[in-house]
Design an enzyme around this catalytic site. Structure first.
Site, PDB file in Angstrom:
ATOM      1  N   GLU A 146      12.049 -32.405  -4.215  1.00 30.92           N
ATOM      2  CA  GLU A 146      12.463 -32.814  -5.563  1.00 30.92           C
ATOM      3  C   GLU A 146      12.596 -34.325  -5.720  1.00 30.92           C
ATOM      4  O   GLU A 146      13.091 -34.790  -6.727  1.00 30.92           O
ATOM      5  CB  GLU A 146      13.776 -32.115  -5.938  1.00 30.92           C
ATOM      6  CG  GLU A 146      13.622 -30.624  -6.191  1.00 30.92           C
ATOM      7  CD  GLU A 146      14.373 -30.141  -7.427  1.00 30.92           C
ATOM      8  OE1 GLU A 146      14.754 -30.959  -8.276  1.00 30.92           O
ATOM      9  OE2 GLU A 146      14.584 -28.923  -7.512  1.00 30.92           O
ATOM     10  N   LEU A 187      21.471 -28.911  -6.882  1.00 30.39           N
ATOM     11  CA  LEU A 187      20.324 -28.315  -6.182  1.00 30.39           C
ATOM     12  C   LEU A 187      20.477 -26.818  -5.924  1.00 30.39           C
ATOM     13  O   LEU A 187      20.144 -26.326  -4.840  1.00 30.39           O
ATOM     14  CB  LEU A 187      20.033 -29.054  -4.863  1.00 30.39           C
ATOM     15  CG  LEU A 187      19.819 -30.567  -4.967  1.00 30.39           C
ATOM     16  CD1 LEU A 187      19.539 -31.159  -3.586  1.00 30.39           C
ATOM     17  CD2 LEU A 187      18.661 -30.900  -5.920  1.00 30.39           C
ATOM     18  N   SER A 238      17.963 -40.617 -16.018  1.00 31.04           N
ATOM     19  CA  SER A 238      16.849 -39.671 -15.868  1.00 31.04           C
ATOM     20  C   SER A 238      17.154 -38.304 -16.476  1.00 31.04           C
ATOM     21  O   SER A 238      16.379 -37.368 -16.325  1.00 31.04           O
ATOM     22  CB  SER A 238      16.519 -39.499 -14.388  1.00 31.04           C
ATOM     23  OG  SER A 238      17.636 -38.961 -13.716  1.00 31.04           O
ATOM     24  N   CYS A 250       0.198   0.488   7.777  1.00 29.22           N
ATOM     25  CA  CYS A 250      -0.325   0.931   6.479  1.00 29.22           C
ATOM     26  C   CYS A 250      -1.614   1.717   6.653  1.00 29.22           C
ATOM     27  O   CYS A 250      -1.937   2.580   5.840  1.00 29.22           O
ATOM     28  CB  CYS A 250      -0.578  -0.270   5.577  1.00 29.22           C
ATOM     29  SG  CYS A 250       0.949  -0.975   4.965  1.00 29.22           S
ATOM     30  N   GLU A 291       0.837  -1.209   0.000  1.00 30.55           N
ATOM     31  CA  GLU A 291       0.000   0.000   0.000  1.00 30.55           C
ATOM     32  C   GLU A 291       0.867   1.252   0.000  1.00 30.55           C
ATOM     33  O   GLU A 291       0.534   2.261  -0.638  1.00 30.55           O
ATOM     34  CB  GLU A 291      -0.872   0.051   1.263  1.00 30.55           C
ATOM     35  CG  GLU A 291      -1.802  -1.112   1.461  1.00 30.55           C
ATOM     36  CD  GLU A 291      -1.155  -2.240   2.257  1.00 30.55           C
ATOM     37  OE1 GLU A 291       0.018  -2.582   1.981  1.00 30.55           O
ATOM     38  OE2 GLU A 291      -1.808  -2.804   3.140  1.00 30.55           O
ATOM     39  N   ASP A 338      21.748 -39.278  -8.932  1.00 30.54           N
ATOM     40  CA  ASP A 338      21.826 -38.131  -9.848  1.00 30.54           C
ATOM     41  C   ASP A 338      22.997 -37.188  -9.561  1.00 30.54           C
ATOM     42  O   ASP A 338      23.288 -36.331 -10.382  1.00 30.54           O
ATOM     43  CB  ASP A 338      20.531 -37.301  -9.767  1.00 30.54           C
ATOM     44  CG  ASP A 338      19.325 -38.090 -10.222  1.00 30.54           C
ATOM     45  OD1 ASP A 338      19.511 -39.201 -10.749  1.00 30.54           O
ATOM     46  OD2 ASP A 338      18.187 -37.601 -10.037  1.00 30.54           O
ATOM     47  N   GLY A 371      13.713 -38.452  -4.191  1.00 33.44           N
ATOM     48  CA  GLY A 371      13.107 -39.337  -5.161  1.00 33.44           C
ATOM     49  C   GLY A 371      11.783 -39.927  -4.707  1.00 33.44           C
ATOM     50  O   GLY A 371      11.124 -39.425  -3.792  1.00 33.44           O
ATOM     51  N   SER A 372      11.454 -41.043  -5.326  1.00 32.46           N
ATOM     52  CA  SER A 372      10.115 -41.577  -5.106  1.00 32.46           C
ATOM     53  C   SER A 372       9.903 -42.110  -3.685  1.00 32.46           C
ATOM     54  O   SER A 372       8.790 -42.073  -3.173  1.00 32.46           O
ATOM     55  CB  SER A 372       9.791 -42.642  -6.145  1.00 32.46           C
ATOM     56  OG  SER A 372      10.843 -43.539  -6.273  1.00 32.46           O
ATOM     57  N   LEU A 420      11.163 -40.809  -0.834  1.00 27.99           N
ATOM     58  CA  LEU A 420      10.905 -39.659   0.033  1.00 27.99           C
ATOM     59  C   LEU A 420       9.532 -39.055  -0.283  1.00 27.99           C
ATOM     60  O   LEU A 420       8.764 -38.716   0.615  1.00 27.99           O
ATOM     61  CB  LEU A 420      12.017 -38.613  -0.139  1.00 27.99           C
ATOM     62  CG  LEU A 420      12.013 -37.494   0.892  1.00 27.99           C
ATOM     63  CD1 LEU A 420      12.232 -38.035   2.296  1.00 27.99           C
ATOM     64  CD2 LEU A 420      13.088 -36.448   0.579  1.00 27.99           C
TER      65      LEU A 420
HETATM   66  C1  AOF Z   1       0.283  -4.953   4.679  1.00 31.19           C
HETATM   67  N1  AOF Z   1       0.802  -4.797   3.440  1.00 31.19           N
HETATM   68  O1  AOF Z   1       2.262  -5.345   1.858  1.00 31.19           O
HETATM   69  C2  AOF Z   1       2.295  -6.600   3.838  1.00 31.19           C
HETATM   70  C3  AOF Z   1       1.704  -6.771   5.117  1.00 31.19           C
HETATM   71  O2  AOF Z   1       7.760  -7.231   9.406  1.00 31.19           O
HETATM   72  P1  AOF Z   1       6.872  -6.191   8.830  1.00 31.19           P
HETATM   73  O3  AOF Z   1       6.844  -4.905   9.550  1.00 31.19           O
HETATM   74  O4  AOF Z   1       7.092  -6.018   7.341  1.00 31.19           O
HETATM   75  O5  AOF Z   1       5.372  -6.749   9.019  1.00 31.19           O
HETATM   76  C4  AOF Z   1       5.053  -8.005   8.577  1.00 31.19           C
HETATM   77  C5  AOF Z   1       3.580  -8.239   8.784  1.00 31.19           C
HETATM   78  O6  AOF Z   1       2.828  -7.220   8.102  1.00 31.19           O
HETATM   79  C6  AOF Z   1       3.124  -9.562   8.157  1.00 31.19           C
HETATM   80  O7  AOF Z   1       3.157 -10.616   9.081  1.00 31.19           O
HETATM   81  C7  AOF Z   1       1.697  -9.228   7.779  1.00 31.19           C
HETATM   82  O8  AOF Z   1       0.847  -9.291   8.891  1.00 31.19           O
HETATM   83  C8  AOF Z   1       1.803  -7.790   7.346  1.00 31.19           C
HETATM   84  N2  AOF Z   1       2.164  -7.726   5.928  1.00 31.19           N
HETATM   85  N3  AOF Z   1       0.687  -5.959   5.466  1.00 31.19           N
HETATM   86  O9  AOF Z   1      -0.554  -4.151   5.083  1.00 31.19           O
HETATM   87  C9  AOF Z   1       1.795  -5.568   2.981  1.00 31.19           C
HETATM   88  N4  AOF Z   1       3.344  -7.354   3.418  1.00 31.19           N
HETATM   89 ZN    ZN Z   2       1.289  -2.809   6.134  1.00 28.52          ZN
END
Ligand code: AOF
Ligand code: ZN
Length: 398
Positions: A322, A234, A198, A114, A82, A230, A324-325, A327
């Site tokens: 990733e 990774l 593979s 925000c 935001e 393989d 193998g089968s 796991l």
């Molecule tokens: C929002 N807009 O784009 C995101 C939000 O560690 P901080 O301060 O960045 O806060 C992380 C927390 O903020 C995250 O756990 C989630 O609750 C919120 N993320 N909120 O309004 C955003 N990325």
């Molecule tokens: Zn925020």
């Protein structure tokens, strides 16, 4: 005077040019759903760079419903979506609408709330796709905006938002990362020939996509058999926004003495998960830079639930399995795969060759867990299939 007129004229030209650039840059949509879709697309740009935070996208419209700003959460610890979108919009946000894929935060974290930025910008209406389950937010962001007189609508595109931030939500809810299992197979469902050859089943385009994925996950997990057969490296090539820890699971502690993973254990984080009695086998690996982590066992070998708890404690949000089968079978039998990406290559291998998922499996088709949100796409010569494991018990799945 002349100077002033000239400056004003240049200012006017500059502004109209900027407006032109802006209209070129921002999309024009006609419905709220389309704007939210655009915000989802923006959010994806942060994938791999923001975890364990959620991916978030935001779009600002002015009072005449023209797009005047967009943004996304671009890196962990950086400004939220935001804030970027409102900064781009500036004064034009006043009286406008904000579309955001996750509830705006109302707490001081690494950045200020925000909600404060939204109120300061004078936005009249906020459209939110999904509540934020983060305990410090959890409805508080929406309540704060409403209390200040902003019209808040919640739930537009909610199903998409839930899927988009499923890894974030799972880590918060269960303390475990989201597990994405990936394999490439032939039309007859084989992952290698009967002699174990593979390389390569899928097309270069599919393999490039897997490297792109590797650069956005917290861990890449393989079993002992895959290391023997393989000799994989990774790593993501080219590198992505994140460096995954390479996790090797070996209940017996047996691994080759010479291999690429060991040679590069100082360059890329490498973790070997084994059982306490076999720690000694791995002292050479430890000396070469790998971390050795003892883990409890259950009847499938290393207890997958305990492994995921350990990775969750390290705040890993999304991990790539990733193979193998064996796991994959253990993960599947214990309901620990959340999502699958399958590349189906137009080849037929035949014979007694391995299939992607071993383990115990189910006895009856009615017990087979299904996938939802299935998407298919062609990529190179292959078909790429994606889906999310249904959270419903088999009898309630359609
Ligand atoms: C929002 N807009 O784009 C995101 C939000 O560690 P901080 O301060 O960045 O806060 C992380 C927390 O903020 C995250 O756990 C989630 O609750 C919120 N993320 N909120 O309004 C955003 N990325
Ligand atoms: Zn925020």
């Amino acid at each position: 005077m002349i100077q002033l007129t000239l400056t004003t004229t240049i200012g006017f030209l500059h502004n109209s040019w900027m407006n032109y650039v802006m209209t070129m840059e921002y999309p024009s949509c006609s419905t709220d759903s389309q704007w939210m879709e655009h915000a989802f697309t923006l959010a994806e740009r942060g994938r791999g760079a923001v975890e364990p935070n959620p991916v978030v996208g935001a779009v600002v419209l002015d009072a005449e419903n023209r797009c005047v700003g967009e943004g996304w959460h671009a890196r962990f610890g950086g400004p939220h979506a935001e804030v970027h979108a409102l900064a781009a919009a500036g004064e034009r946000a006043r009286g406008g609408t904000l579309f955001v894929t996750l509830e705006p935060c109302c707490h001081f974290g690494k950045t200020p709330p925000c909600t404060e930025a939204i109120l300061a910008a004078g936005v009249r209406r906020v459209v939110v796709a999904l509540h934020d389950p983060f305990p410090k937010v959890a409805g508080g962001g929406i309540a704060c905006l409403r209390a200040a007189g902003v019209a808040v609508e919640v739930g537009l595109g909610e199903a998409t938002a839930q899927v988009q931030n499923a890894p974030y939500r799972k880590l918060l809810r269960d303390g475990r990362p989201w597990v994405l299992a990936k394999w490439a197979m032939s039309w007859d469902g084989k992952i290698a020939t009967r002699t174990g050859d593979s390389r390569w089943i899928s097309s270069p385009e599919s393999r490039a996509l897997v490297h792109e994925l590797r650069g956005r996950v917290d861990a890449i997990i393989v079993g002992r058999g895959t290391v023997h057969r393989d000799d994989p490296l990774l790593t993501a090539r080219p590198a992505g926004p994140r460096v995954a820890t390479r996790v090797i699971v070996t209940a017996s502690g047996l691994l080759p003495e010479q291999c690429q993973l060991r040679k590069t254990a100082r360059e890329y984080p490498t973790m070997i998960v084994t059982t306490a009695p076999h720690l000694d086998h791995l002292s050479g690996w430890q000396a070469d830079g790998a971390e050795i982590v003892p883990m409890r066992t259950d009847d499938t070998g290393i207890a997958i639930a305990a492994l995921l708890d350990e990775l969750g404690q390290r705040r890993m949000t999304r991990v790539l399995l990733e193979g193998g089968s064996q796991l994959l079978g253990s993960f599947w039998d214990t309901n620990c795969v959340d999502e699958a990406w399958i590349f189906v290559a137009p080849r037929l291998i035949g014979g007694p060759a391995p299939t992607p998922v071993a383990g115990r499996g189910v006895e009856r088709l009615t017990q087979a867990i299904r996938f939802e949100n299935v998407q298919t796409q062609t990529i190179g010569a292959d078909v790429w299939i994606r889906g999310i494991r249904s959270s419903l018990p088999p009898e309630q799945q359609q």
